[in-house]
Design an enzyme around this catalytic site. Structure first.
Site, PDB file in Angstrom:
ATOM      1  CE  LYS A  93      16.845 -72.193  23.980  1.00  0.00           C
ATOM      2  NZ  LYS A  93      15.595 -71.623  24.572  1.00  0.00           N
ATOM      3  CE1 TYR A 144      17.270 -71.744  29.781  1.00  0.00           C
ATOM      4  CE2 TYR A 144      17.641 -74.038  29.193  1.00  0.00           C
ATOM      5  CZ  TYR A 144      17.528 -72.707  28.831  1.00  0.00           C
ATOM      6  OH  TYR A 144      17.666 -72.330  27.524  1.00  0.00           O
ATOM      7  CG  ASN A 167      13.030 -70.113  22.306  1.00  0.00           C
ATOM      8  OD1 ASN A 167      13.921 -70.931  22.547  1.00  0.00           O
ATOM      9  ND2 ASN A 167      12.668 -69.175  23.162  1.00  0.00           N
ATOM     10  CG  HIS A 178      20.566 -69.606  26.258  1.00  0.00           C
ATOM     11  ND1 HIS A 178      19.709 -69.219  27.261  1.00  0.00           N
ATOM     12  CD2 HIS A 178      21.814 -69.193  26.640  1.00  0.00           C
ATOM     13  CE1 HIS A 178      20.416 -68.609  28.215  1.00  0.00           C
ATOM     14  NE2 HIS A 178      21.697 -68.588  27.852  1.00  0.00           N
ATOM     15  CD  GLU A 232      23.710 -67.889  30.622  1.00  0.00           C
ATOM     16  OE1 GLU A 232      22.614 -67.702  31.176  1.00  0.00           O
ATOM     17  OE2 GLU A 232      23.916 -67.625  29.412  1.00  0.00           O
TER      18      GLU A 232
END
Ligand code: IDP
Ligand code: MG
Length: 140
Positions: free
Chosen positions: A11, A51, A114, A117, A128
């Site tokens: 991320k 998302y 964080n 993913h 995905e």
């Protein structure tokens, strides 16, 4: 154990801090192979779609802003039990609850920023992976 493929994203909080190599070292050390990889800037539309399952959650708009705030690295990890193994290496969503030695414990800035993913099931992993990669882009 079955060989699985799973989607991993490094991320923006992690790409900004130059942590791509340190994060991928943890995956590779655990035996996962990176069989496809690209660095890109997510558009708002892509982040919203990716998302979509969270669209009714209070953090959805912030999450989309965060995920479009800088480059991400999208990659396919392959190996025995890859879906669960990747989740174990990542650690809990909230870094304060993540086990020692996990990516989120060591690198995450917050429950939102964080660092990584990872797909949460084999079914979602396949969806995905197809969201970001054509079948011919996966090394086999
Ligand atoms: P996961 O990434 O561990 O699978 P999810 O519940 O699927 O966690 O949430 C997706 C992402 O949304 C998280 O990784 C995190 O970036 C963000 N997120 C989840 N819960 C919160 C929250 O309570 N506040 C802010 N952001 C959150
Ligand atoms: Mg999730």
């Amino acid at each position: 154990m079955p060989i699985e493929n799973t989607l991993s994203i490094i991320k923006p909080d992690a790409t900004k801090r130059n942590l791509t190599g340190l994060i991928n070292a943890k995956f590779e050390k655990a035996g996962l192979k990176i069989i496809a990889q690209k660095r890109l800037q997510l558009s708002e539309d892509m982040a919203q779609k990716f998302y979509e399952v969270h669209k009714d959650r209070p953090f959805y708009n912030d999450l989309v802003s965060f995920m479009t705030s800088g480059p991400v690295v999208v990659q396919v990890l392959s190996g025995n039990n890859a879906v669960k193994l990747n989740r174990d290496i990542m650690g809990a969503t909230n870094p304060e609850e993540a086990d020692a030695g996990t990516i989120r414990k060591e690198f995450a800035e917050s429950i939102e920023a964080n660092s990584v993913h990872g797909s949460d099931s084999l079914e979602n992993a396949n969806l995905e992976i197809a969201f970001f990669f054509a079948a011919v882009e996966l090394f086999s």
